[in-house]
Scaffold this motif. Structure first.
Motif, PDB file in Angstrom:
ATOM      1  N   LEU A  16       1.109  -1.800  -0.138  1.00 55.61           N
ATOM      2  CA  LEU A  16      -0.032   0.256  -0.328  1.00 55.61           C
ATOM      3  C   LEU A  16       0.659   0.888  -0.503  1.00 55.61           C
ATOM      4  CD1 LEU A  16      -2.510  -1.506   2.469  1.00 55.61           C
ATOM      5  CD2 LEU A  16      -3.255  -1.059   0.005  1.00 55.61           C
ATOM      6  N   ALA A  17       1.932   1.539   0.658  1.00 56.48           N
ATOM      7  CA  ALA A  17       2.879   2.603   0.687  1.00 56.48           C
ATOM      8  C   ALA A  17       3.555   2.715  -0.778  1.00 56.48           C
ATOM      9  CB  ALA A  17       3.668   2.507   2.373  1.00 56.48           C
ATOM     10  N   LEU A  18       3.365   1.699  -0.973  1.00 57.30           N
ATOM     11  CA  LEU A  18       4.978   1.652  -2.433  1.00 57.30           C
ATOM     12  C   LEU A  18       3.487   2.084  -3.505  1.00 57.30           C
ATOM     13  CD1 LEU A  18       6.911  -1.490  -1.657  1.00 57.30           C
ATOM     14  CD2 LEU A  18       7.284   1.122  -1.903  1.00 57.30           C
ATOM     15  N   GLY A  19       2.154   1.682  -3.426  1.00 57.40           N
ATOM     16  CA  GLY A  19       1.372   1.571  -4.620  1.00 57.40           C
ATOM     17  C   GLY A  19       0.825   3.756  -3.729  1.00 57.40           C
ATOM     18  N   ILE A  20       0.757   4.258  -3.449  1.00 59.10           N
ATOM     19  CA  ILE A  20       0.051   5.390  -2.616  1.00 59.10           C
ATOM     20  C   ILE A  20       1.563   5.973  -3.414  1.00 59.10           C
ATOM     21  CG2 ILE A  20       0.049   7.037  -0.385  1.00 59.10           C
ATOM     22  CD1 ILE A  20      -1.380   4.496   0.948  1.00 59.10           C
ATOM     23  N   LEU A  21       2.464   5.826  -3.244  1.00 59.42           N
ATOM     24  CA  LEU A  21       4.075   6.704  -3.182  1.00 59.42           C
ATOM     25  C   LEU A  21       3.993   7.031  -4.640  1.00 59.42           C
ATOM     26  CD1 LEU A  21       6.794   5.441  -1.111  1.00 59.42           C
ATOM     27  CD2 LEU A  21       6.129   8.142  -1.331  1.00 59.42           C
ATOM     28  N   PHE A  22       3.707   5.304  -5.948  1.00 60.59           N
ATOM     29  CA  PHE A  22       3.774   5.836  -6.781  1.00 60.59           C
ATOM     30  C   PHE A  22       2.901   6.657  -7.888  1.00 60.59           C
ATOM     31  CE2 PHE A  22       6.763   2.409  -7.715  1.00 60.59           C
ATOM     32  CZ  PHE A  22       7.640   3.389  -8.750  1.00 60.59           C
ATOM     33  N   LEU A  23       1.350   6.596  -6.211  1.00 55.44           N
ATOM     34  CA  LEU A  23       0.594   7.377  -7.105  1.00 55.44           C
ATOM     35  C   LEU A  23       0.384   8.381  -6.917  1.00 55.44           C
ATOM     36  CD1 LEU A  23      -2.845   6.903  -8.179  1.00 55.44           C
ATOM     37  CD2 LEU A  23      -3.621   7.143  -5.925  1.00 55.44           C
ATOM     38  N   PHE A 107      16.585   8.404  -1.839  1.00 56.81           N
ATOM     39  CA  PHE A 107      15.128   8.106  -1.960  1.00 56.81           C
ATOM     40  C   PHE A 107      14.527   7.188  -2.639  1.00 56.81           C
ATOM     41  CE2 PHE A 107       9.919   8.580  -2.855  1.00 56.81           C
ATOM     42  CZ  PHE A 107      10.029   8.452  -1.623  1.00 56.81           C
ATOM     43  N   PRO A 108      15.167   7.811  -4.046  1.00 55.42           N
ATOM     44  CA  PRO A 108      14.982   6.883  -5.127  1.00 55.42           C
ATOM     45  C   PRO A 108      15.011   5.175  -4.862  1.00 55.42           C
ATOM     46  CG  PRO A 108      15.471   8.687  -6.456  1.00 55.42           C
ATOM     47  CD  PRO A 108      15.343   8.659  -4.529  1.00 55.42           C
ATOM     48  N   ALA A 109      16.679   5.422  -4.195  1.00 53.66           N
ATOM     49  CA  ALA A 109      17.136   4.202  -3.870  1.00 53.66           C
ATOM     50  C   ALA A 109      16.240   3.490  -2.845  1.00 53.66           C
ATOM     51  CB  ALA A 109      18.902   4.074  -3.815  1.00 53.66           C
ATOM     52  N   PHE A 110      16.291   3.359  -1.553  1.00 49.89           N
ATOM     53  CA  PHE A 110      15.315   3.714  -0.660  1.00 49.89           C
ATOM     54  C   PHE A 110      13.791   2.860  -1.044  1.00 49.89           C
ATOM     55  CE2 PHE A 110      13.025   3.605   2.945  1.00 49.89           C
ATOM     56  CZ  PHE A 110      13.968   2.166   3.831  1.00 49.89           C
ATOM     57  N   TRP A 111      13.384   4.103  -2.286  1.00 54.47           N
ATOM     58  CA  TRP A 111      12.520   2.927  -2.823  1.00 54.47           C
ATOM     59  C   TRP A 111      12.695   1.738  -3.722  1.00 54.47           C
ATOM     60  CZ3 TRP A 111       9.219   7.241  -5.580  1.00 54.47           C
ATOM     61  CH2 TRP A 111       8.249   7.012  -5.805  1.00 54.47           C
ATOM     62  N   ILE A 112      14.012   1.584  -4.262  1.00 53.36           N
ATOM     63  CA  ILE A 112      13.800   0.157  -5.094  1.00 53.36           C
ATOM     64  C   ILE A 112      13.979  -0.592  -4.218  1.00 53.36           C
ATOM     65  CG2 ILE A 112      15.983  -0.971  -6.485  1.00 53.36           C
ATOM     66  CD1 ILE A 112      16.361   1.944  -7.890  1.00 53.36           C
ATOM     67  N   ILE A 113      14.110  -0.067  -2.377  1.00 53.60           N
ATOM     68  CA  ILE A 113      14.580  -1.595  -1.851  1.00 53.60           C
ATOM     69  C   ILE A 113      13.486  -1.888  -1.721  1.00 53.60           C
ATOM     70  CG2 ILE A 113      15.671  -1.949   0.607  1.00 53.60           C
ATOM     71  CD1 ILE A 113      17.943  -0.120  -0.488  1.00 53.60           C
ATOM     72  N   GLY A 114      12.671  -0.690  -0.959  1.00 51.13           N
ATOM     73  CA  GLY A 114      11.310  -1.610  -1.003  1.00 51.13           C
ATOM     74  C   GLY A 114      10.231  -2.527  -1.613  1.00 51.13           C
ATOM     75  N   LEU A 115      10.522  -1.783  -2.793  1.00 50.53           N
ATOM     76  CA  LEU A 115      10.335  -2.519  -3.987  1.00 50.53           C
ATOM     77  C   LEU A 115      10.542  -4.023  -4.275  1.00 50.53           C
ATOM     78  CD1 LEU A 115       9.902   0.134  -6.860  1.00 50.53           C
ATOM     79  CD2 LEU A 115       7.794  -1.611  -6.167  1.00 50.53           C
TER      80      LEU A 115
END
Length: 135
Positions: A16-23, A107-115
């Protein structure tokens, strides 16, 4: 140790967190920068302008798929190149810290780690169409 009772809920929260971030990221391009402005920005980076529209479409469809839990593990992997592109074209040259001018790549690198974490963990609880996994 892996807690079988809570892990599906952890994956749900991550999904949900990743989806909301991409939205939100899509919304910024669509509502604030406008599609034409985003295409112009891509052009200023030496990228073809049409790639902005593809990027926005992937972000929107990916966000919805993550939020709903539709093949979320696959979607997480598919979204990684979007963030790698952001790192290599915009955020990487700005340095590590996201507070740097033009935002660094932190932040984008951490986002990749979340994915990657979501892809490895699983679709999570309440996924509408879980990713088929051969075992």
């Amino acid at each position: 140790m892996f807690d079988q009772r809570t892990a599906p809920y952890a994956a749900l929260i991550m999904r949900l967190a990743l989806g909301i971030l991409f939205l939100a990221h899509f919304g910024l391009k669509f509502f604030a920068f406008t599609p034409a402005g985003t295409a112009q920005f891509f052009g200023s980076l030496g990228l073809p302008g049409w790639l902005a529209y593809v990027t926005m479409a992937v972000e929107l469809v990916g966000a919805i798929a993550l939020i709903l839990g539709v093949y979320a593990r696959i979607v997480a992997i598919v979204l990684i190149p979007i963030l790698l592109g952001a790192i290599f074209t915009v955020h990487g040259p700005a340095g590590f810290f996201f507070t740097n001018p033009n935002g660094g790549w932190e932040f984008p690198a951490f986002w990749i780690i979340g994915l990657l974490t979501l892809a490895l963990t699983g679709d999570g609880k309440f996924a509408l169409k879980p990713t088929p996994v051969k075992g």
